[in-house]
Write an enzyme that holds these catalytic residues in place. Structure first.
Site, PDB file in Angstrom:
ATOM      1  N   MET A  30       0.853  -1.197   0.000  1.00  0.00           N
ATOM      2  CA  MET A  30       0.000   0.000   0.000  1.00  0.00           C
ATOM      3  C   MET A  30       0.891   1.250   0.000  1.00  0.00           C
ATOM      4  O   MET A  30       0.442   2.338   0.361  1.00  0.00           O
ATOM      5  CB  MET A  30      -0.938  -0.006   1.210  1.00  0.00           C
ATOM      6  CG  MET A  30      -1.878  -1.217   1.193  1.00  0.00           C
ATOM      7  SD  MET A  30      -3.439  -0.952   2.042  1.00  0.00           S
ATOM      8  CE  MET A  30      -2.874  -0.656   3.694  1.00  0.00           C
ATOM      9  N   HIS A  34       8.997   1.060   3.546  1.00  0.00           N
ATOM     10  CA  HIS A  34      10.073   1.080   4.531  1.00  0.00           C
ATOM     11  C   HIS A  34      10.956  -0.153   4.274  1.00  0.00           C
ATOM     12  O   HIS A  34      10.685  -0.927   3.337  1.00  0.00           O
ATOM     13  CB  HIS A  34       9.520   1.092   5.959  1.00  0.00           C
ATOM     14  CG  HIS A  34       8.486   0.039   6.213  1.00  0.00           C
ATOM     15  ND1 HIS A  34       8.766  -1.296   6.225  1.00  0.00           N
ATOM     16  CD2 HIS A  34       7.145   0.137   6.442  1.00  0.00           C
ATOM     17  CE1 HIS A  34       7.673  -1.987   6.472  1.00  0.00           C
ATOM     18  NE2 HIS A  34       6.658  -1.142   6.588  1.00  0.00           N
ATOM     19  N   HIS A  37       9.268  -3.521   3.446  1.00  0.00           N
ATOM     20  CA  HIS A  37       8.822  -3.702   2.054  1.00  0.00           C
ATOM     21  C   HIS A  37      10.031  -3.971   1.149  1.00  0.00           C
ATOM     22  O   HIS A  37       9.976  -4.806   0.247  1.00  0.00           O
ATOM     23  CB  HIS A  37       8.145  -2.437   1.518  1.00  0.00           C
ATOM     24  CG  HIS A  37       6.884  -2.059   2.229  1.00  0.00           C
ATOM     25  ND1 HIS A  37       6.779  -0.948   3.027  1.00  0.00           N
ATOM     26  CD2 HIS A  37       5.654  -2.635   2.218  1.00  0.00           C
ATOM     27  CE1 HIS A  37       5.550  -0.859   3.489  1.00  0.00           C
ATOM     28  NE2 HIS A  37       4.839  -1.865   3.016  1.00  0.00           N
TER      29      HIS A  37
HETATM   30  O1  PAF Z   1       0.127  -5.823   3.671  1.00  0.00           O
HETATM   31  C1  PAF Z   1      -0.316  -4.899   2.960  1.00  0.00           C
HETATM   32  O2  PAF Z   1       0.351  -3.882   2.716  1.00  0.00           O
HETATM   33  C2  PAF Z   1      -1.713  -5.016   2.390  1.00  0.00           C
HETATM   34  O3  PAF Z   1      -2.573  -5.664   3.284  1.00  0.00           O
HETATM   35  C3  PAF Z   1      -1.757  -5.685   1.010  1.00  0.00           C
HETATM   36  C4  PAF Z   1      -1.265  -7.122   1.081  1.00  0.00           C
HETATM   37  C5  PAF Z   1      -0.889  -4.912   0.032  1.00  0.00           C
HETATM   38  C6  PAF Z   1      -3.189  -5.713   0.476  1.00  0.00           C
HETATM   39  O4  PAF Z   1      -3.703  -4.435   0.311  1.00  0.00           O
END
Ligand code: PAF
Length: 288
Positions: A30, A34, A37
């Protein structure tokens, strides 16, 4: 790195790569990236030929009183970081692209039981919103591998169950939680906390470690131990939601001879919801 905003262009871009038998790794996010990710992107770069990262703040997973409007959106900075890691594609659709019609009339993917406990109790639409959007994204991207952080352990298991139940041909890879030096699990929502509160937030992981040590030392009254941690957190300014010792594989209440366990926690600090977990093996002699 390509930035693509619509489904048709993404599929046109990916088609020849798939025809050339390139493996596609997918990291759904989303945004507000950071190091947690970025570790997913790095894992994808290692294991797949092409890495697609989606950035989509999914309205369907936010409850009516949650932080959809204020959720941090940092698209330019996210793209800069992804470019540095040499991601191949950023897929950044808008709401209309993903939900062209009224979301309320939309098909929903719901994992019964698993999604209705722990975070699912206080956030009743959360997991259904996640599995619905991830299912859509999987159908759009059709990746070979998809990467999710182990910090969101219940989410990870819901997605594993979804692909298993619905025969979605993608391998789900869990990636270890990345932490601040203090031990605080990285999360976009940590940005809501002051530096002082971030320091305090690290107590959550410390309490999980304490609880883990109690179980490792032979503690058997899990409910009492969980209550002690809740009390401790609440006494230091948190508002605990749950602290729960579960079986790692399916989040069921552990039986005596289960030895792969996880402790999951959710607590509010000011208005920020923090979640964390710790996985461990109970010593064999404690399982008999
Ligand atoms: O973990 C996340 O950032 C969200 O829940 C995801 C998997 C991108 C779904 O919107």
């Amino acid at each position: 790195m390509r930035i693509i905003k619509d489904i048709a262009s993404l599929q046109t871009f990916l088609k020849p790569l798939k025809q050339a038998a390139k493996t596609i790794g997918f990291v759904p996010t989303m945004g507000n990236l950071h190091d947690g990710h970025l570790s997913l992107v790095e894992a994808s770069k290692k294991q797949a030929d092409i890495t697609v990262v989606s950035i989509f703040v999914n309205p369907a997973q936010f409850g009516a009183n949650e932080d959809l409007a204020t959720y941090p959106r940092t698209f330019e900075e996210d793209c800069r970081q992804l470019q540095q890691l040499q991601a191949d594609v950023v897929f950044a659709p808008d709401n209309k692209e993903i939900y062209p019609d009224d979301v309320k009339k939309h098909t929903q993917v719901k994992i019964s039981h698993l999604s209705e406990q722990l975070c699912g109790i206080t956030r009743p639409v959360f997991f259904q919103g996640i599995t619905t959007v991830v299912c859509k994204l999987f159908n759009i991207v059709q990746p070979d591998l998809a990467f999710f952080g182990e910090k969101d352990y219940q989410q990870l298991l819901c997605i594993k169950q979804m692909v298993n139940d619905l025969y979605i041909p993608v391998a789900i890879i869990g990636v270890p939680t990345v932490r601040e030096e203090s031990g605080l699990a990285m999360s976009s929502r940590n940005n809501y906390l002051s530096a002082e509160k971030k320091q305090k937030a690290a107590l959550l992981q410390q309490q999980l470690q304490w609880l883990c040590a109690q179980v490792q030392a032979g503690g058997k009254d899990y409910t009492n131990l969980e209550d002690q941690v809740k009390q401790q957190l609440d006494n230091t300014g948190f508002k605990s939601d749950y602290i729960s010792i579960r079986r790692q594989s399916d989040l069921a209440t552990p039986e005596k001879n289960d030895n792969e366990l996880i402790i999951l926690a959710a607590a509010m600090l000011d208005n920020t919801r923090l979640i964390d977990n710790i996985t461990f093996k109970k010593k064999d002699e404690l399982c008999n």
